[in-house]
Design a protein around this motif. Structure first.
Motif, PDB file in Angstrom:
ATOM      1  N   ASP A   1      10.092  31.407  -1.362  1.00 30.72           N
ATOM      2  CA  ASP A   1      10.921  32.303  -2.355  1.00 30.72           C
ATOM      3  C   ASP A   1      10.866  33.900  -1.927  1.00 30.72           C
ATOM      4  OD1 ASP A   1      11.249  30.074  -3.923  1.00 30.72           O
ATOM      5  OD2 ASP A   1       9.724  30.449  -5.428  1.00 30.72           O
ATOM      6  N   ALA A   2       9.712  34.240  -1.382  1.00 28.72           N
ATOM      7  CA  ALA A   2       9.578  35.637  -1.153  1.00 28.72           C
ATOM      8  C   ALA A   2      10.327  35.799   0.082  1.00 28.72           C
ATOM      9  CB  ALA A   2       7.842  35.847  -1.004  1.00 28.72           C
ATOM     10  N   LEU A   3      10.376  35.073   1.125  1.00 22.75           N
ATOM     11  CA  LEU A   3      11.394  35.246   2.245  1.00 22.75           C
ATOM     12  C   LEU A   3      12.761  35.174   1.741  1.00 22.75           C
ATOM     13  CD1 LEU A   3       9.333  33.115   5.088  1.00 22.75           C
ATOM     14  CD2 LEU A   3       9.093  35.560   4.515  1.00 22.75           C
ATOM     15  N   ALA A   4      13.041  34.439   0.940  1.00 26.78           N
ATOM     16  CA  ALA A   4      14.550  34.222   0.484  1.00 26.78           C
ATOM     17  C   ALA A   4      15.030  35.788  -0.033  1.00 26.78           C
ATOM     18  CB  ALA A   4      14.604  33.294  -0.313  1.00 26.78           C
ATOM     19  N   ILE A   5      13.808  36.317  -1.042  1.00 24.61           N
ATOM     20  CA  ILE A   5      14.195  37.589  -1.676  1.00 24.61           C
ATOM     21  C   ILE A   5      14.166  38.597  -0.601  1.00 24.61           C
ATOM     22  CG2 ILE A   5      13.347  39.032  -3.312  1.00 24.61           C
ATOM     23  CD1 ILE A   5      12.301  36.732  -4.863  1.00 24.61           C
ATOM     24  N   ALA A   6      13.138  38.635   0.151  1.00 25.91           N
ATOM     25  CA  ALA A   6      13.382  39.824   1.149  1.00 25.91           C
ATOM     26  C   ALA A   6      14.543  39.851   2.114  1.00 25.91           C
ATOM     27  CB  ALA A   6      11.841  39.893   2.153  1.00 25.91           C
ATOM     28  N   GLY A   7      14.815  38.593   2.395  1.00 24.86           N
ATOM     29  CA  GLY A   7      16.033  38.540   3.461  1.00 24.86           C
ATOM     30  C   GLY A   7      17.453  38.526   3.003  1.00 24.86           C
TER      31      GLY A   7
ATOM     32  N   LEU B   1       3.358  32.700  -3.772  1.00 24.20           N
ATOM     33  CA  LEU B   1       3.538  33.710  -2.489  1.00 24.20           C
ATOM     34  C   LEU B   1       2.067  34.316  -2.210  1.00 24.20           C
ATOM     35  CD1 LEU B   1       4.975  37.335  -3.381  1.00 24.20           C
ATOM     36  CD2 LEU B   1       3.937  35.807  -4.915  1.00 24.20           C
ATOM     37  N   SER B   2       2.290  34.589  -0.995  1.00 27.78           N
ATOM     38  CA  SER B   2       0.984  35.227  -0.156  1.00 27.78           C
ATOM     39  C   SER B   2       0.932  36.730  -0.186  1.00 27.78           C
ATOM     40  CB  SER B   2       0.486  34.570   1.035  1.00 27.78           C
ATOM     41  OG  SER B   2       1.422  35.029   2.103  1.00 27.78           O
ATOM     42  N   VAL B   3      -0.061  37.381   0.380  1.00 27.92           N
ATOM     43  CA  VAL B   3      -0.012  38.890   0.655  1.00 27.92           C
ATOM     44  C   VAL B   3       1.164  39.115   1.510  1.00 27.92           C
ATOM     45  CG1 VAL B   3      -1.185  40.677   1.564  1.00 27.92           C
ATOM     46  CG2 VAL B   3      -2.495  39.161   0.136  1.00 27.92           C
ATOM     47  N   MET B   4       1.327  38.187   2.639  1.00 29.22           N
ATOM     48  CA  MET B   4       2.388  38.271   3.639  1.00 29.22           C
ATOM     49  C   MET B   4       3.502  38.366   2.960  1.00 29.22           C
ATOM     50  SD  MET B   4       3.511  36.001   6.876  1.00 29.22           S
ATOM     51  CE  MET B   4       4.305  34.869   5.659  1.00 29.22           C
ATOM     52  N   GLY B   5       3.809  37.376   1.998  1.00 32.03           N
ATOM     53  CA  GLY B   5       5.021  37.384   1.372  1.00 32.03           C
ATOM     54  C   GLY B   5       5.534  38.578   0.521  1.00 32.03           C
ATOM     55  N   LEU B   6       4.437  39.045   0.014  1.00 32.87           N
ATOM     56  CA  LEU B   6       4.789  40.094  -0.845  1.00 32.87           C
ATOM     57  C   LEU B   6       5.248  41.235  -0.090  1.00 32.87           C
ATOM     58  CD1 LEU B   6       4.693  41.687  -3.556  1.00 32.87           C
ATOM     59  CD2 LEU B   6       2.148  41.708  -3.498  1.00 32.87           C
ATOM     60  N   GLN B   7       4.345  41.333   1.324  1.00 30.24           N
ATOM     61  CA  GLN B   7       4.737  42.655   2.285  1.00 30.24           C
ATOM     62  C   GLN B   7       6.106  42.338   2.507  1.00 30.24           C
ATOM     63  OE1 GLN B   7       1.519  42.010   4.701  1.00 30.24           O
ATOM     64  NE2 GLN B   7       0.540  43.790   4.309  1.00 30.24           N
ATOM     65  N   LYS B   8       6.586  41.132   2.811  1.00 33.64           N
ATOM     66  CA  LYS B   8       7.847  41.011   3.294  1.00 33.64           C
ATOM     67  C   LYS B   8       9.066  41.407   2.210  1.00 33.64           C
ATOM     68  CE  LYS B   8       7.457  38.666   7.148  1.00 33.64           C
ATOM     69  NZ  LYS B   8       7.956  39.057   8.534  1.00 33.64           N
ATOM     70  N   ILE B   9       8.658  41.372   0.906  1.00 41.13           N
ATOM     71  CA  ILE B   9       9.672  41.645  -0.030  1.00 41.13           C
ATOM     72  C   ILE B   9       9.337  43.361  -0.340  1.00 41.13           C
ATOM     73  CG2 ILE B   9       9.763  41.825  -2.574  1.00 41.13           C
ATOM     74  CD1 ILE B   9       8.678  39.001  -2.824  1.00 41.13           C
ATOM     75  N   LEU B  10       8.362  43.830  -0.177  1.00 34.49           N
ATOM     76  CA  LEU B  10       8.275  45.445  -0.012  1.00 34.49           C
ATOM     77  C   LEU B  10       9.076  45.920   0.892  1.00 34.49           C
ATOM     78  CD1 LEU B  10       4.419  45.699  -0.986  1.00 34.49           C
ATOM     79  CD2 LEU B  10       6.366  46.255  -2.568  1.00 34.49           C
ATOM     80  N   TYR B  11       9.012  45.446   2.147  1.00 35.46           N
ATOM     81  CA  TYR B  11       9.734  45.891   3.218  1.00 35.46           C
ATOM     82  C   TYR B  11      11.104  45.435   3.368  1.00 35.46           C
ATOM     83  CZ  TYR B  11       5.321  47.056   5.490  1.00 35.46           C
ATOM     84  OH  TYR B  11       4.104  47.775   5.759  1.00 35.46           O
ATOM     85  N   GLY B  12      11.443  44.458   2.749  1.00 36.40           N
ATOM     86  CA  GLY B  12      13.017  43.913   2.561  1.00 36.40           C
ATOM     87  C   GLY B  12      13.701  44.465   1.523  1.00 36.40           C
TER      88      GLY B  12
ATOM     89  N   SER C   1      -1.675  33.648  -8.499  1.00 31.72           N
ATOM     90  CA  SER C   1      -2.943  33.426  -8.148  1.00 31.72           C
ATOM     91  C   SER C   1      -3.223  33.271  -6.644  1.00 31.72           C
ATOM     92  CB  SER C   1      -3.889  32.484  -8.741  1.00 31.72           C
ATOM     93  OG  SER C   1      -2.930  31.235  -8.721  1.00 31.72           O
ATOM     94  N   ASN C   2      -2.348  33.421  -5.817  1.00 29.09           N
ATOM     95  CA  ASN C   2      -2.586  33.332  -4.413  1.00 29.09           C
ATOM     96  C   ASN C   2      -2.576  34.467  -3.704  1.00 29.09           C
ATOM     97  OD1 ASN C   2      -2.837  31.673  -2.069  1.00 29.09           O
ATOM     98  ND2 ASN C   2      -0.564  31.732  -1.525  1.00 29.09           N
ATOM     99  N   ILE C   3      -2.323  35.827  -4.451  1.00 32.54           N
ATOM    100  CA  ILE C   3      -2.466  37.072  -3.917  1.00 32.54           C
ATOM    101  C   ILE C   3      -3.619  37.872  -5.084  1.00 32.54           C
ATOM    102  CG2 ILE C   3      -0.223  36.907  -2.915  1.00 32.54           C
ATOM    103  CD1 ILE C   3       0.599  38.524  -5.348  1.00 32.54           C
TER     104      ILE C   3
ATOM    105  N   GLU D   1      -2.626  48.293  -1.613  1.00 30.15           N
ATOM    106  CA  GLU D   1      -2.586  49.606  -1.889  1.00 30.15           C
ATOM    107  C   GLU D   1      -1.736  50.477  -1.222  1.00 30.15           C
ATOM    108  OE1 GLU D   1      -4.338  51.063  -4.583  1.00 30.15           O
ATOM    109  OE2 GLU D   1      -5.030  49.070  -5.380  1.00 30.15           O
ATOM    110  N   GLU D   2      -1.909  50.429   0.069  1.00 35.44           N
ATOM    111  CA  GLU D   2      -1.087  51.457   0.813  1.00 35.44           C
ATOM    112  C   GLU D   2       0.298  51.495   0.874  1.00 35.44           C
ATOM    113  OE1 GLU D   2      -2.572  50.660   4.661  1.00 35.44           O
ATOM    114  OE2 GLU D   2      -4.560  51.411   4.298  1.00 35.44           O
ATOM    115  N   ASP D   3       0.857  50.016   0.778  1.00 35.39           N
ATOM    116  CA  ASP D   3       2.221  49.763   0.750  1.00 35.39           C
ATOM    117  C   ASP D   3       2.656  50.123  -0.794  1.00 35.39           C
ATOM    118  OD1 ASP D   3       2.747  49.153   3.328  1.00 35.39           O
ATOM    119  OD2 ASP D   3       1.963  46.879   2.788  1.00 35.39           O
ATOM    120  N   VAL D   4       2.245  49.614  -1.659  1.00 38.82           N
ATOM    121  CA  VAL D   4       2.823  49.627  -3.151  1.00 38.82           C
ATOM    122  C   VAL D   4       2.655  50.762  -3.821  1.00 38.82           C
ATOM    123  CG1 VAL D   4       2.605  48.510  -5.495  1.00 38.82           C
ATOM    124  CG2 VAL D   4       2.138  47.226  -3.413  1.00 38.82           C
TER     125      VAL D   4
END
Length: 272
Positions: A187-193, A208-219, A232-234, A242-245
């Motif tokens: 889901d996260a990658l679809a949103i980010a992409g 979603l994982s931390v990596m998925g959340l980071q993808k959303i923030l950048y995408g 609960s996976n993050i 903290e640095e990104d959000v």
């Protein structure tokens, strides 16, 4: 005290009163009150918003017909639609083919809507700004990508799922492992992409994982508010997030619990 004559009310006030009635009541009762109400109930602009929810499968056929009738009455002026449980692929296609001005869609518990059906109608929603999906088990990341590509004005996306415990209840240990390590960020990658214009995002019960959340923030560079509940996976309190959000978002709400007493919650004042 003199008896009030409701037919003497100005048309605009009568229209407001009728707009607050359930669609079913308008179609079955309000429109036969008097000639004035009948006329107002048939005005296309009175049907800019349609909200219909039905939990009983025995009534779904009736709901289909009434919803189609309400859409017909809008004459293409439908802007906001909220449907619960009874909507399927065919009805969704009928709605989108008849209404090119839709800006907000809310779907709740519509298990008969599929990825194929949603993907097929996405191109008919060029003005869509808000999309809210709750507990629609037949819809996945595949159709989210189609919506993101076809709806360039999309600003708000809400994806609400049941808690992870319920999602994993019937899975084997191997399936659970694959769920978290192979499918967690779909889901996260679809949103980010595909949803690059998002300003508001809400995810409930998402793996979603931390990596998925980071993808959303950048995408999603225009993202202003983010709500994460029972994901609960993050842990968004980690240093990397903290640095990104904190420098990116105006509002971040994070909760691990169903009562929304969160582990981490910050508002606009934390970011100015």
């Amino acid at each position: 005290m003199a008896k009030r004559n409701w037919t003497e009310l100005p048309d605009d006030i009568t229209a407001v009163i009728i707009s607050r009635l359930p669609v079913i009541d308008v179609l079955t009762s309000a429109q036969i009150v008097c000639m004035k109400w009948h006329k107002i109930c048939n005005e296309p602009l009175a049907w800019r918003t349609i909200a219909m929810h039905g939990h009983n499968p025995a009534t779904f056929d009736k709901m289909f017909k009434m919803c189609r009738h309400a859409v017909d009455r809008s004459s293409g002026n439908l802007v906001n639609i909220s449907l619960g449980y009874f909507c399927n692929d065919d009805l969704l296609e009928y709605i989108t083919n008849s209404s090119k001005k839709i800006r907000r869609i809310l779907l709740t518990g519509c298990r008969s809507i599929s990825d194929k059906g949603l993907s097929r109608v996405a191109s008919e929603l060029p003005l869509l700004e808000e999309f809210d999906i709750s507990f629609c088990e037949g819809i996945s990341h595949k159709s989210f990508e189609a919506v993101g590509r076809s709806c360039p004005l999309l600003k708000s996306f809400k994806l609400n799922k049941c808690g992870l415990a319920k999602q994993l209840a019937a899975r084997t240990p191997d399936e659970i492992r694959r769920f978290f390590f192979e499918y967690a960020d779909e889901d996260a990658l679809a949103i980010a992409g595909a949803m690059h214009g998002l300003q508001h995002l809400q995810l409930v019960g998402n793996p979603l994982s931390v990596m998925g959340l980071q993808k959303i923030l950048y995408g999603c560079p225009h993202l202003k508010s983010l709500k994460l509940r029972r994901c609960s996976n993050i842990n968004v309190a980690t240093q990397v997030l903290e640095e990104d959000v904190l420098h990116k978002l105006r509002s971040l709400e994070y909760s691990q619990f169903t009562d929304d007493k969160g582990l981490f919650s910050r508002s606009l004042t934390d970011f100015v």
